[in-house]
Design an enzyme around this catalytic site. Structure first.
Site, short mmCIF file in Angstrom:
data_model
loop_
_atom_site.label_atom_id
_atom_site.label_comp_id
_atom_site.label_asym_id
_atom_site.label_seq_id
_atom_site.Cartn_x
_atom_site.Cartn_y
_atom_site.Cartn_z
CG HIS A 72 -4.06 -5.19 -11.42
ND1 HIS A 72 -4.93 -5.81 -10.55
CD2 HIS A 72 -3.15 -6.12 -11.76
CE1 HIS A 72 -4.56 -7.07 -10.37
NE2 HIS A 72 -3.48 -7.28 -11.08
CE1 TYR A 201 -9.35 -2.32 -4.00
CE2 TYR A 201 -9.27 -1.99 -1.63
CZ TYR A 201 -8.64 -1.99 -2.85
OH TYR A 201 -7.31 -1.67 -2.94
N PRO A 293 -5.73 0.48 5.30
CG PRO A 293 -5.50 -1.82 5.63
CD PRO A 293 -5.73 -0.55 6.36
CE LYS A 297 -4.14 6.34 -3.08
NZ LYS A 297 -3.70 5.33 -4.03
CE1 TYR A 385 -7.25 1.07 -4.91
CE2 TYR A 385 -6.18 0.70 -7.03
CZ TYR A 385 -6.54 0.25 -5.77
OH TYR A 385 -6.19 -1.02 -5.37
P1 RFL Z 1 7.73 0.19 8.03
O1 RFL Z 1 7.53 -0.72 6.88
O2 RFL Z 1 6.95 -0.05 9.25
O3 RFL Z 1 9.29 0.16 8.36
C1 RFL Z 1 9.83 0.77 9.53
C2 RFL Z 1 11.09 0.05 9.93
O4 RFL Z 1 11.65 0.68 11.07
C3 RFL Z 1 12.07 -0.31 11.99
N1 RFL Z 1 12.09 0.26 13.36
C4 RFL Z 1 13.21 0.63 14.00
N2 RFL Z 1 14.49 0.63 13.64
C5 RFL Z 1 15.39 1.07 14.53
N3 RFL Z 1 15.07 1.53 15.77
C6 RFL Z 1 13.78 1.55 16.18
N4 RFL Z 1 13.46 2.01 17.40
C7 RFL Z 1 12.78 1.10 15.27
N5 RFL Z 1 11.44 0.99 15.34
C8 RFL Z 1 11.04 0.48 14.18
C9 RFL Z 1 11.06 -1.42 11.82
O5 RFL Z 1 11.56 -2.68 12.28
C10 RFL Z 1 10.84 -1.40 10.31
O6 RFL Z 1 11.72 -2.26 9.63
O7 RFL Z 1 7.49 1.71 7.61
P2 RFL Z 1 7.75 2.49 6.23
O8 RFL Z 1 9.12 2.18 5.70
O9 RFL Z 1 7.34 3.88 6.48
O10 RFL Z 1 6.74 1.81 5.18
C11 RFL Z 1 5.35 1.96 5.31
C12 RFL Z 1 4.61 0.73 4.78
O11 RFL Z 1 5.17 -0.42 5.37
C13 RFL Z 1 3.10 0.78 5.06
O12 RFL Z 1 2.61 2.08 4.88
C14 RFL Z 1 2.31 -0.16 4.14
O13 RFL Z 1 2.61 -1.50 4.40
C15 RFL Z 1 0.80 0.06 4.32
N6 RFL Z 1 -0.01 -0.89 3.53
C16 RFL Z 1 -0.26 -0.68 2.18
N7 RFL Z 1 0.29 0.37 1.54
C17 RFL Z 1 0.11 0.55 0.20
O14 RFL Z 1 0.62 1.53 -0.36
N8 RFL Z 1 -0.62 -0.34 -0.57
C18 RFL Z 1 -1.21 -1.42 -0.01
O15 RFL Z 1 -1.78 -2.22 -0.74
C19 RFL Z 1 -1.06 -1.61 1.43
N9 RFL Z 1 -1.61 -2.69 2.03
C20 RFL Z 1 -0.57 -2.01 4.16
C21 RFL Z 1 -1.37 -2.89 3.38
C22 RFL Z 1 -0.35 -2.29 5.50
C23 RFL Z 1 -0.90 -3.41 6.08
N10 RFL Z 1 -0.61 -3.64 7.44
C24 RFL Z 1 -0.19 -4.88 7.95
C25 RFL Z 1 -0.52 -2.53 8.35
C26 RFL Z 1 -1.95 -4.01 3.95
C27 RFL Z 1 -1.74 -4.26 5.31
C28 RFL Z 1 -2.43 -5.46 5.89
C1 PHB Z 2 -2.70 -6.36 -0.70
O1 PHB Z 2 -2.61 -7.00 -1.77
O2 PHB Z 2 -2.12 -6.73 0.32
C2 PHB Z 2 -3.57 -5.16 -0.65
C3 PHB Z 2 -4.13 -4.68 -1.82
C4 PHB Z 2 -4.94 -3.56 -1.79
C5 PHB Z 2 -5.19 -2.93 -0.58
C6 PHB Z 2 -4.62 -3.40 0.59
C7 PHB Z 2 -3.80 -4.52 0.56
O3 PHB Z 2 -6.00 -1.84 -0.58
#
Ligand code: RFL
Ligand code: PHB
Length: 390
Positions: A72, A201, A293, A297, A385
């Site tokens: 993108h 956005y 989100p 990041k 970004y």
């Molecule tokens: P995770 O993915 O939460 O993984 C942590 C793991 O640890 C396990 N765990 C345990 N294991 C053993 N013992 C325990 N006591 C434990 N407690 C927990 C969990 O089961 C899990 O498997 O953290 P990690 O690896 O630091 O990764 C971080 C990312 O997942 C998170 O920052 C992103 O998803 C945030 N995020 C986005 N980030 C981006 O860079 N670009 C995006 O477009 C973006 N969109 C988003 C997002 C997060 C979202 N949500 C749902 C919060 C969009 C959404 C909607």
């Molecule tokens: C996504 O595709 O899930 C997504 C993309 C951009 C964002 C957050 C989530 O800033």
């Protein structure tokens, strides 16, 4: 059992750390609370910075990402029925982002780990960290009714915001900074073509909306919603109607609707814990910080933390130097706070806040108008970004 680095959590942070350490000959074991398919079922991030793509490639999991990820070169900001394109490539001297789902990143890392026979213990209950401020760090857990223990040199807390690692640190040794936003995002995944080939956005009087995608035939949409909203009471039709109301007429006219294959609510939060090291325990990813989100990041910050931490641990074993380990927290936090600022600014500009007065609404509008009229302002936004260097 004994290993060099015990990693708590098989999310992207833990899996990527495990892979990078393995490539450098550092032995590691991952302990994960859930089962494998549960971890893979969480629909989250979609946008990868180039630094994250490069790191995944270095870890040996770049092939499918390179073949299937969508490049993108820009995205759009919407405001009051207007749309402004942010030309990422033009404004940053050629940098772009890649749209590739977190689920796929996780799957690629799990497959690579399995292919080289590294140990991941899923469904590990009651993971407990011991003596990480002393000389004999250990991790214990229960599985299938039996108690197990793993001795190690270091523990990497990659267990997300609700994990056990951060909460194991004595309260006085860690400082926490937090903002909880008074709304969430309701997300829908559907097998329909995206309404635009770039992300939109949109800030709107009814609340924020985001148009994203996973492929040419799979869309990911979000709308701002109250914190207590229940996905079960939001029919697909209600979601599509509300989404269209928040987009400019052209984007709205291109929304293709279909049955949702996933619908969930995510609360929005900004959070940082300092420092990221306590004795032999290091925090990385969501265990250490949360961003709303809106700036895409979270996953990318997890990747930069893991970059710094893997380099530090590899230096410890390879060069017998603790300089990297000693510097990890400060180095990672410098980038974390800048990403926190960007995510907070994007969130503040584009969301509808309760009890927002007309002045605050005009401030949001002025922010948009400034971006519309200033290449310098758009350059700053684009630079953040696509991702600050690490
Ligand atoms: P995770 O993915 O939460 O993984 C942590 C793991 O640890 C396990 N765990 C345990 N294991 C053993 N013992 C325990 N006591 C434990 N407690 C927990 C969990 O089961 C899990 O498997 O953290 P990690 O690896 O630091 O990764 C971080 C990312 O997942 C998170 O920052 C992103 O998803 C945030 N995020 C986005 N980030 C981006 O860079 N670009 C995006 O477009 C973006 N969109 C988003 C997002 C997060 C979202 N949500 C749902 C919060 C969009 C959404 C909607
Ligand atoms: C996504 O595709 O899930 C997504 C993309 C951009 C964002 C957050 C989530 O800033």
């Amino acid at each position: 059992m004994r290993t060099q680095v015990a990693i708590i959590g098989a999310g992207p942070a833990g899996l990527l750390l495990g892979q990078l350490l393995h490539k450098a000959g550092v032995d590691n074991v991952i302990l994960e609370r859930k089962y494998r398919d549960y971890v893979l079922s969480r629909i989250r991030a979609g946008v990868l910075e180039q630094g994250t793509v490069d790191l995944l490639t270095k870890a040996g999991v770049g092939a499918r990402l390179c073949a299937e990820g969508l490049s993108h070169e820009g995205f759009a900001l919407g405001f009051a029925n207007r749309r402004l394109r942010i030309d990422l490539k033009g404004l940053t001297g050629g940098k772009i982002v890649t749209v590739y789902g977190q689920t796929e990143v996780t799957r690629d890392l799990m497959d690579a780990r399995a292919a080289v026979g590294l140990t991941t213990i899923y469904e590990a209950d009651d993971v407990t960290l011991h003596d990480f401020d002393g000389v004999n760090p250990r991790v214990s857990w229960r599985k299938d009714g039996a108690s197990r223990e793993l001795a190690c040199d270091f523990i990497a807390g990659c267990d997300g915001f609700h994990g056990v690692s951060r909460t194991s640190i004595p309260a006085g040794a860690i400082e926490m900074f937090e903002r909880v936003y008074p709304f969430g995002w309701l997300g829908v995944l559907a097998d329909v073509p995206p309404c635009s080939h770039e992300l939109i956005y949109a800030g709107h009087d009814r609340g924020f909306a985001l148009c994203s995608m996973r492929s040419a035939i799979r869309s990911r949409y979000y709308i701002q919603c109250p914190l207590d909203a229940n996905p079960a009471t939001w029919s697909d039709q209600m979601f599509w109607d509300e989404l269209r109301r928040r987009l400019d007429p052209e984007a709205a006219s291109h929304v293709v609707t279909g049955p949702s294959i996933e619908k969930s609510i995510a609360p929005l939060r900004s959070f940082v814990a300092e420092p990221l090291r306590f004795g032999k325990l290091f925090l990385a990813g969501d265990a250490a910080h949360i961003v709303p989100p809106t700036g895409a990041k979270g996953l990318n910050l997890a990747a930069s933390d893991v970059h710094y931490l893997s380099e530090a641990l590899i230096e410890h074993y390879g060069e017998k130097s603790d300089a990297g380990i000693d510097g990890y927290s400060a180095k990672a936090l410098d980038r974390i706070w800048k990403s926190e600022r960007f995510s907070w600014a994007m969130t503040s500009m584009l969301h509808r806040f309760d009890r927002q007065n007309s002045f605050e609404r005009r401030m949001q509008e002025a922010e948009f108008l400034y971006l519309e009229g200033s290449i310098a302002a758009r350059t700053g936004l684009a630079e953040n970004y696509v991702g600050l260097p690490f």
